[in-house]
Design an enzyme around this catalytic site. Structure first.
Site, PDB file in Angstrom:
ATOM      1  N   HIS A   9    -149.070 -55.311  34.933  1.00 31.09           N
ATOM      2  CA  HIS A   9    -148.989 -56.453  35.931  1.00 31.09           C
ATOM      3  C   HIS A   9    -148.359 -55.978  37.436  1.00 31.09           C
ATOM      4  O   HIS A   9    -148.591 -56.703  38.193  1.00 31.09           O
ATOM      5  CB  HIS A   9    -147.851 -57.663  35.218  1.00 31.09           C
ATOM      6  CG  HIS A   9    -146.465 -56.929  35.339  1.00 31.09           C
ATOM      7  ND1 HIS A   9    -145.930 -56.182  34.455  1.00 31.09           N
ATOM      8  CD2 HIS A   9    -145.431 -57.108  36.149  1.00 31.09           C
ATOM      9  CE1 HIS A   9    -144.858 -55.783  34.569  1.00 31.09           C
ATOM     10  NE2 HIS A   9    -144.290 -56.469  35.802  1.00 31.09           N
ATOM     11  N   LYS A  29    -145.963 -50.543  28.519  1.00 29.12           N
ATOM     12  CA  LYS A  29    -145.364 -51.659  28.068  1.00 29.12           C
ATOM     13  C   LYS A  29    -144.843 -52.383  29.384  1.00 29.12           C
ATOM     14  O   LYS A  29    -143.972 -51.732  30.341  1.00 29.12           O
ATOM     15  CB  LYS A  29    -143.833 -51.544  27.328  1.00 29.12           C
ATOM     16  CG  LYS A  29    -142.948 -52.594  27.093  1.00 29.12           C
ATOM     17  CD  LYS A  29    -141.876 -52.332  25.997  1.00 29.12           C
ATOM     18  CE  LYS A  29    -140.684 -53.050  26.464  1.00 29.12           C
ATOM     19  NZ  LYS A  29    -139.871 -52.330  27.391  1.00 29.12           N
ATOM     20  N   ASP A  58    -148.293 -37.886  36.919  1.00 36.55           N
ATOM     21  CA  ASP A  58    -149.069 -38.993  37.651  1.00 36.55           C
ATOM     22  C   ASP A  58    -149.943 -39.710  36.634  1.00 36.55           C
ATOM     23  O   ASP A  58    -150.935 -38.907  36.497  1.00 36.55           O
ATOM     24  CB  ASP A  58    -149.733 -38.616  38.913  1.00 36.55           C
ATOM     25  CG  ASP A  58    -150.513 -39.913  39.683  1.00 36.55           C
ATOM     26  OD1 ASP A  58    -150.515 -40.904  39.075  1.00 36.55           O
ATOM     27  OD2 ASP A  58    -150.860 -39.517  40.731  1.00 36.55           O
ATOM     28  N   GLY A  70    -142.792 -44.707  30.927  1.00 40.34           N
ATOM     29  CA  GLY A  70    -141.744 -45.330  29.674  1.00 40.34           C
ATOM     30  C   GLY A  70    -140.283 -45.022  30.590  1.00 40.34           C
ATOM     31  O   GLY A  70    -139.387 -45.074  29.882  1.00 40.34           O
TER      32      GLY A  70
HETATM   33  C1  SAM Z   1    -141.943 -51.257  35.470  1.00 41.85           C
HETATM   34  S1  SAM Z   1    -141.515 -49.897  34.974  1.00 41.85           S
HETATM   35  C2  SAM Z   1    -142.264 -49.666  33.326  1.00 41.85           C
HETATM   36  C3  SAM Z   1    -141.240 -50.198  32.383  1.00 41.85           C
HETATM   37  C4  SAM Z   1    -141.162 -49.376  31.108  1.00 41.85           C
HETATM   38  N1  SAM Z   1    -142.482 -49.377  30.530  1.00 41.85           N
HETATM   39  C5  SAM Z   1    -140.248 -50.117  30.053  1.00 41.85           C
HETATM   40  O1  SAM Z   1    -140.786 -51.049  29.275  1.00 41.85           O
HETATM   41  O2  SAM Z   1    -139.135 -50.300  30.365  1.00 41.85           O
HETATM   42  C6  SAM Z   1    -142.490 -48.864  35.847  1.00 41.85           C
HETATM   43  C7  SAM Z   1    -142.535 -47.332  35.644  1.00 41.85           C
HETATM   44  O3  SAM Z   1    -143.810 -46.940  36.026  1.00 41.85           O
HETATM   45  C8  SAM Z   1    -143.474 -45.574  36.710  1.00 41.85           C
HETATM   46  N2  SAM Z   1    -144.431 -45.108  37.494  1.00 41.85           N
HETATM   47  C9  SAM Z   1    -145.152 -45.691  38.533  1.00 41.85           C
HETATM   48  N3  SAM Z   1    -146.159 -44.974  39.259  1.00 41.85           N
HETATM   49  C10 SAM Z   1    -146.412 -44.084  38.226  1.00 41.85           C
HETATM   50  C11 SAM Z   1    -147.374 -43.192  38.110  1.00 41.85           C
HETATM   51  N4  SAM Z   1    -148.334 -42.929  38.894  1.00 41.85           N
HETATM   52  N5  SAM Z   1    -147.471 -42.387  37.236  1.00 41.85           N
HETATM   53  C12 SAM Z   1    -146.414 -42.351  36.086  1.00 41.85           C
HETATM   54  N6  SAM Z   1    -145.516 -43.177  36.094  1.00 41.85           N
HETATM   55  C13 SAM Z   1    -145.458 -44.056  37.253  1.00 41.85           C
HETATM   56  C14 SAM Z   1    -142.375 -45.839  37.582  1.00 41.85           C
HETATM   57  O4  SAM Z   1    -141.337 -44.802  37.834  1.00 41.85           O
HETATM   58  C15 SAM Z   1    -141.492 -46.957  36.496  1.00 41.85           C
HETATM   59  O5  SAM Z   1    -140.664 -45.850  35.744  1.00 41.85           O
END
Ligand code: SAM
Length: 369
Positions: free
Chosen positions: A274, A270, A256, A214
């Site tokens: 992808h 959200k 994580d 998020g």
């Molecule tokens: C595309 S963004 C998500 C956008 C958000 N859901 C929104 O709608 O604004 C991807 C997010 O996934 C997080 N992320 C990546 N790998 C992760 C993991 N293993 N566990 C938790 N969060 C993770 C990143 O830090 C980033 O904030």
């Protein structure tokens, strides 16, 4: 003989078809110039200048506002003519004085507007048209010929030596890393309010929700504002949660998602899946399943993502397919059609799903344990 029968199987185009084919080939070969003209307009701040001129301008007034040399007027006209024809600005060429106006696309590129539904898209344009993305796209044929280890790295990763959206991307180019981060945020946040308004029922009766990945909590705060009774938790990586607001009513958890997702009645993903390949999506969804109760107790995963389909017409479908190419060239993720989604839901142990609504290019899917 074989060659002759092959030739006869292909209908020979008529003269009219050949001429049309040539013009179409020009278009398809040169579309990158539209992208570059758009990038140029963003870099020159043309949408903001038109906005500051009252939303409608003649070319000489635009040139003066942009502080460009007088000799560039005919060139500005050529760029604006192409961008208006491509639908990025509106124009009135039949009037005595040729004028250009903002339309919804260029409105998204105006700097400094304060409005809930205005999500400034400059960095989406700049990141997707950056040198690193374009070079990765230019390397596609070479990438196809390479026998690469599984899971298959993207052309970006193979060419530049580091993955995109990774902690090492800044080692490749600090500026690129920052532009991409802002481009992703612009992409993710657009239409957030619309989704909550249009899919009101999605959150009705939900007592607790974890927004998995998020980020800075923007979506969770918007949900909380619309549904003050929901206990909202945001899960993201420690470096993201370290910058979370102190007291906005949302519970922030650093972690994580492959290891643990904070339990809630509903988990929201959200525009997350992808970015990941199918195997990783199954692992993420298995963790989601562990975090939610049974369907009878309201357990569900809410997914907001593109659902590839030509049902909304060829232009929307082309946008979705281009977003799939963007994933293919730059990261290991992909866009999915309904069958692809169903396969990973079932693989992750879910029993049912429902596409609740299509919102623009995206779909809202509920997945049940
Ligand atoms: C595309 S963004 C998500 C956008 C958000 N859901 C929104 O709608 O604004 C991807 C997010 O996934 C997080 N992320 C990546 N790998 C992760 C993991 N293993 N566990 C938790 N969060 C993770 C990143 O830090 C980033 O904030």
């Amino acid at each position: 003989m074989a060659a002759a029968s092959k030739t006869s199987a292909v209908p020979i185009p008529t003269d009219a078809e050949l001429l049309q084919a040539q013009a179409d080939l020009w278009r398809h070969s040169l579309y990158y110039l539209t992208s570059m003209a758009l990038k140029c307009a963003v870099e020159l701040h043309i949408p903001t200048a038109i906005h500051d001129l009252g939303g409608n301008t003649s070319l000489p007034d635009l040139l003066a506002k942009l502080n460009l040399p007088a000799a560039k007027l005919p060139f500005l006209r050529r760029i604006m003519r192409l961008l208006a024809t491509s639908g990025i600005f509106a124009s009135d060429n039949n009037a005595e004085v040729e004028t250009y106006r903002l339309n919804p696309i260029s409105w998204l590129l105006v700097e400094g507007i304060e409005a809930e539904d205005h999500t400034y898209q400059k960095f989406f344009v700049l990141s997707t048209n950056s040198r690193h993305y374009v070079e990765a796209a230019l390397s596609l044929a070479d990438w196809f010929k390479k026998d690469l280890p599984l899971p298959t790295p993207s052309p970006f990763e193979v060419l530049h030596g580091v993955p995109l959206l990774d902690e090492n991307t800044s080692l490749l180019d600090e500026e690129l890393d920052q532009i991409v981060e802002q481009g992703v945020a612009a992409h993710d946040n657009l239409a957030g309010g619309t989704i909550i308004r249009e899919c009101h029922d999605l959150f009705k009766g939900v007592e607790s929700l974890t927004d998995c990945c998020g980020g800075d909590g923007k979506t969770a705060r918007a949900i909380l504002k619309a549904f003050p009774g929901i206990k909202c938790t945001v899960l993201d990586l420690p470096k993201v949660i370290a910058n979370a607001p102190d007291s906005d009513g949302v519970n922030y958890v650093a972690g994580d998602m492959f290891k643990f997702i904070p339990p809630a009645q509903a988990v929201l993903l959200k525009v997350v899946l992808h970015l990941w390949n199918d195997e990783d999506c199954v692992k993420i969804l298995q963790q989601c399943r562990k975090a939610i109760p049974s369907r009878e107790k309201g357990g569900k995963v809410i997914i907001i993502e593109i659902v590839l389909s030509n049902s909304m017409g060829p232009i929307m479908y082309e946008s979705q397919l281009l977003m799939d190419m963007l994933m293919m060239v730059n990261i290991r993720g992909r866009q999915r059609d309904e069958n692809d989604w169903r396969e990973i839901f079932m693989e992750a142990g879910f029993t049912d799903y429902k596409i609740i609504k299509k919102i623009g290019a995206r779909g809202v899917i509920e997945v049940y344990p």
